[in-house]
Design a protein around this motif. Structure first.
Motif, short mmCIF file in Angstrom:
data_model
loop_
_atom_site.label_atom_id
_atom_site.label_comp_id
_atom_site.label_asym_id
_atom_site.label_seq_id
_atom_site.Cartn_x
_atom_site.Cartn_y
_atom_site.Cartn_z
N UNK A 288 0.85 -1.20 0.00
CA UNK A 288 0.00 0.00 0.00
C UNK A 288 0.88 1.25 0.00
N UNK A 289 1.70 1.36 -1.04
CA UNK A 289 2.62 2.48 -1.24
C UNK A 289 2.43 3.02 -2.64
N UNK A 290 2.99 4.19 -2.92
CA UNK A 290 2.90 4.74 -4.26
C UNK A 290 3.53 3.81 -5.29
N UNK A 291 4.64 3.17 -4.90
CA UNK A 291 5.26 2.21 -5.80
C UNK A 291 4.38 1.01 -6.04
N UNK A 292 3.84 0.43 -4.95
CA UNK A 292 3.02 -0.77 -5.08
C UNK A 292 1.74 -0.55 -5.84
N UNK A 293 1.14 0.63 -5.72
CA UNK A 293 -0.16 0.88 -6.34
C UNK A 293 -0.08 1.57 -7.70
N UNK A 294 1.10 2.08 -8.08
CA UNK A 294 1.10 2.84 -9.34
C UNK A 294 2.41 2.79 -10.13
N UNK A 295 3.55 2.48 -9.51
CA UNK A 295 4.81 2.63 -10.23
C UNK A 295 5.54 1.32 -10.51
N UNK A 296 5.51 0.41 -9.57
CA UNK A 296 6.34 -0.79 -9.68
C UNK A 296 5.75 -1.82 -10.64
N UNK A 297 6.54 -2.79 -11.01
CA UNK A 297 6.03 -4.00 -11.65
C UNK A 297 5.48 -4.89 -10.54
N UNK A 298 4.18 -5.18 -10.58
CA UNK A 298 3.53 -5.95 -9.52
C UNK A 298 2.59 -6.98 -10.14
N UNK A 299 2.33 -8.05 -9.40
CA UNK A 299 1.42 -9.11 -9.86
C UNK A 299 0.50 -9.49 -8.72
N UNK A 300 -0.78 -9.66 -9.01
CA UNK A 300 -1.74 -10.06 -7.99
C UNK A 300 -2.78 -10.99 -8.60
N UNK A 301 -3.31 -11.86 -7.77
CA UNK A 301 -4.44 -12.72 -8.14
C UNK A 301 -5.69 -12.15 -7.49
N UNK A 302 -6.73 -11.96 -8.26
CA UNK A 302 -8.02 -11.52 -7.74
C UNK A 302 -9.00 -12.68 -7.79
N UNK A 303 -9.58 -13.00 -6.65
CA UNK A 303 -10.54 -14.10 -6.56
C UNK A 303 -11.88 -13.56 -6.10
#
Length: 363
Positions: free
Chosen positions: A127-142
């Motif tokens: 829950x950071x600016x990087x995590x929510x908008x800048x970084x390369x991130x991957x998540x699973x939504x169920x």
């Protein structure tokens, strides 16, 4: 059960914060639970407006953040107190402080509980600016049935997280902010290793206004809450840089009926601007044009603190004194030109505790 992959790329078109904002707007949402390793206001601020609209409509928000880990900031934790003050009995704000030097609280869990279903996102994004908008991130939504076995498993995770968490308080924030693991809002996430590289293109609003500005912009009807919140925020990592203070024609401390030079500093400025906890004393330096004033500033338990500023004898009053932060406990002090008094009073000195009280403002 429905599964979706969310892939945020650095400089790409899909931002994790956008999906969180979409889920906050879906009809039938009853409760939101976040449990993440790292939280900063530069991330939370990207979803704050939608989150507050959800709470205003009667929803409930619970958060558990890792703390003392070098990333999570006092600003992020303070926001939990802001929500608790604005939406009583609809929020839960807690933190987990690591017990061991070689292990860290590290989940990234975002759960949305609706009337007839639930949605959870689990992945790499904090829950950071990087995590929510800048970084390369991957998540699973169920998306799953609220009565399913998965729902029970996730409830079990949440119960265990709550059991090891501490409730966020102003005193706990102050303690964490002075620890070796305190995080900063203005922080190079790579420790300077990538200073020569260009910044990623970000489509989301990547730099929300500092938390203190959000509090100052609360509705007039919540003025008392605003002041009480600012009075506790002495550990902000992104504090105001400027303070505008109205100087009355007749300040106290004069002799034989003459105007004095004892100026009352509003309690909200003692914490949020000067960084003083309640009962704390510090020596600060005010650099006027022709004089340097060193004085002790105390955050009393009452509403103000009095400092003697003799340079105000050199100007026609009423006046406005503009402080600017130059360094730790060092401030420049400049009188606003008399011809600009009315306009600056109106545009910059927007705060006032009561009708006859001193006007002031921060930015």
């Amino acid at each position: 059960m429905q599964l979706r992959i969310i892939h945020q790329t650095a400089g790409g078109d899909e931002d994790f914060c956008n999906r969180l904002n979409e889920l906050l707007e879906v009809d039938g949402l009853k409760e939101v639970r976040f449990s993440v390793a790292y939280a900063r206001w530069d991330g939370i601020g990207l979803i704050a407006d939608r989150l507050e609209a959800f709470l205003k409509a009667g929803g409930r928000f619970s958060s558990i953040y890792g703390a003392g880990n070098g990333v999570t900031t006092a600003d992020a934790l303070y926001y939990g107190l802001v929500l608790a003050a604005r939406f009583p009995k609809r929020t839960f704000a807690a933190f987990v402080e690591d017990k061991y030097s070689n292990a860290i609280y590290h989940p990234k869990f975002y759960q949305f509980l609706y009337k007839d279903k639930s949605v959870v996102l689990i992945g790499s994004a904090n829950l950071t600016g990087g995590g929510l908008a800048r970084n390369a991130e991957l998540a699973v939504e169920l998306a799953y049935n609220s009565n399913s076995a998965l729902a029970k498993e996730l409830d079990g995770f949440w119960s265990k997280a709550q059991a090891q968490a501490k409730i966020v308080t102003a005193d706990e924030i102050r303690r964490l902010a002075t620890s070796a693991g305190a995080g900063l809002e203005k922080r190079d996430e790579a420790g300077g290793a990538k200073a020569a590289k260009p910044a990623a293109r970000v489509k989301a609003k990547s730099a929300p206004k500092p938390l203190f500005e959000k509090i100052l912009n609360l509705p007039l009807a919540q003025k008392a809450k605003k002041v009480r919140l600012l009075e506790t925020m002495d550990a902000l990592t992104e504090p105001p840089r400027h303070l505008y203070l109205q100087i009355f024609k007749r300040e106290t401390g004069g002799q034989k009926g003459k105007p004095g030079s004892a100026v009352q500093l509003p309690s909200a400025t003692l914490a949020a601007y000067f960084g003083l906890g309640k009962g704390e004393t510090r020596t600060v330096t005010f650099q006027f044009k022709d004089e340097e004033v060193k004085t002790r500033v105390i955050h009393n338990t009452n509403h103000t603190h009095q400092v003697r500023l003799n340079p105000i004898f050199s100007v026609e009053r009423p006046a406005i004194l503009h402080f600017e932060r130059l360094g730790t406990d060092i401030y420049s002090a400049i009188f606003v030109p008399k011809k600009k008094y009315a306009s600056i009073l109106e545009s910059k000195c927007t705060e006032q505790r009561s009708v006859r009280a001193r006007r002031w403002g921060m930015e």
